[in-house]
Scaffold this motif. Sequence first.
Motif, short mmCIF file in Angstrom:
data_model
loop_
_atom_site.label_atom_id
_atom_site.label_comp_id
_atom_site.label_asym_id
_atom_site.label_seq_id
_atom_site.Cartn_x
_atom_site.Cartn_y
_atom_site.Cartn_z
N HIS A 92 -46.72 -30.92 -32.01
CA HIS A 92 -45.42 -30.83 -32.67
C HIS A 92 -44.48 -31.98 -32.30
O HIS A 92 -43.34 -32.01 -32.71
CB HIS A 92 -44.76 -29.48 -32.36
N TRP A 93 -44.97 -32.94 -31.52
CA TRP A 93 -44.19 -34.14 -31.24
C TRP A 93 -45.08 -35.37 -31.26
O TRP A 93 -46.30 -35.27 -31.16
CB TRP A 93 -43.42 -34.02 -29.93
N ILE A 94 -44.47 -36.53 -31.43
CA ILE A 94 -45.18 -37.80 -31.45
C ILE A 94 -44.62 -38.71 -30.37
O ILE A 94 -43.52 -38.50 -29.87
CB ILE A 94 -45.09 -38.51 -32.83
N TRP A 95 -45.41 -39.75 -30.04
CA TRP A 95 -44.99 -40.79 -29.12
C TRP A 95 -44.46 -41.99 -29.91
O TRP A 95 -45.04 -42.35 -30.94
CB TRP A 95 -46.17 -41.30 -28.29
N GLY A 127 -44.93 -31.03 -39.45
CA GLY A 127 -44.90 -30.28 -38.20
C GLY A 127 -44.32 -31.00 -37.00
O GLY A 127 -44.36 -30.47 -35.90
N ILE A 128 -43.76 -32.19 -37.18
CA ILE A 128 -43.23 -32.94 -36.04
C ILE A 128 -41.79 -32.53 -35.78
O ILE A 128 -40.94 -32.56 -36.68
CB ILE A 128 -43.34 -34.46 -36.26
N GLU A 129 -41.51 -32.14 -34.53
CA GLU A 129 -40.20 -31.66 -34.14
C GLU A 129 -39.47 -32.56 -33.15
O GLU A 129 -38.29 -32.36 -32.89
CB GLU A 129 -40.33 -30.27 -33.52
N ALA A 130 -40.18 -33.56 -32.60
CA ALA A 130 -39.54 -34.42 -31.60
C ALA A 130 -40.32 -35.72 -31.45
O ALA A 130 -41.48 -35.81 -31.83
CB ALA A 130 -39.48 -33.70 -30.25
N MET A 173 -38.36 -39.92 -22.11
CA MET A 173 -37.23 -39.60 -22.96
C MET A 173 -37.71 -38.77 -24.15
O MET A 173 -38.85 -38.91 -24.59
CB MET A 173 -36.58 -40.89 -23.49
N LEU A 174 -36.83 -37.89 -24.66
CA LEU A 174 -37.17 -37.01 -25.78
C LEU A 174 -36.02 -36.98 -26.78
O LEU A 174 -34.85 -36.89 -26.39
CB LEU A 174 -37.40 -35.59 -25.25
N LEU A 175 -36.37 -37.04 -28.05
CA LEU A 175 -35.41 -36.87 -29.13
C LEU A 175 -35.85 -35.71 -30.00
O LEU A 175 -36.84 -35.82 -30.74
CB LEU A 175 -35.32 -38.13 -30.01
N PRO A 176 -35.17 -34.55 -29.91
CA PRO A 176 -35.47 -33.47 -30.83
C PRO A 176 -35.04 -33.88 -32.24
O PRO A 176 -34.00 -34.52 -32.42
CB PRO A 176 -34.60 -32.29 -30.33
N LEU A 177 -35.85 -33.54 -33.22
CA LEU A 177 -35.59 -33.97 -34.60
C LEU A 177 -34.99 -32.84 -35.43
O LEU A 177 -35.61 -32.34 -36.37
CB LEU A 177 -36.89 -34.46 -35.25
N GLY A 178 -33.79 -32.44 -35.08
CA GLY A 178 -33.10 -31.45 -35.88
C GLY A 178 -32.82 -32.05 -37.27
O GLY A 178 -33.22 -33.18 -37.58
#
Length: 180
Positions: A92-95, A127-130, A173-178
């Motif tokens: 659910h997240w990518i680099w 399906g990517i959330e962050a 580091m993380l960026l949630p993709l609201g």
Amino acid sequence: MTLTFTLDPSFEGEHGRALRDGLLALWADVSNAGGAVGFVPPVTPEDIRPELVKHLAAMAEGRTRLLVGHDESGAVAAGAFLTANTHRLMRHWIWAYTVMVHPRHQGKGHGRALMAAAADAARGFDGIEAIRLTCRGGTGADRFYEACGYKEVGRVPGAIRVADGDDRDDVFMLLPLGAA
């Protein structure tokens, strides 16, 4: 001046050769200006070529995507690789890897534009959330990413050895993709 961003550009024909050469030149110029993109100066495009080949192979296999920015003259001015996380519990997240803006274009808002384009692109992936990335401590990159909405979620002290006696933190580091 603004940059024009393209996700998944074509590497076919003469255009593809110019894109590969442009990416190699960008990567070398960023590295030689002190950018933390996997190398330490001095490097040449030929030093970087094997790493670009690995990225291109991952792109051909569908594991990695490229976001590239061109300046008004059509030169490669920025880029970032977006890579799927293959672990079944973390899909659910990518680099974001090898995030670069050419030194002559820095300080003009192009880095923020690149990161915004990467977030927009990732929102379009199923399906990517962050987005996660790592950066080398001691460069100020963590402050830049924070200004782009990323939050520090971890740090490994001294994990990156730039030179004998020069160890840097590996900052996660993380960026949630609201919603945009």
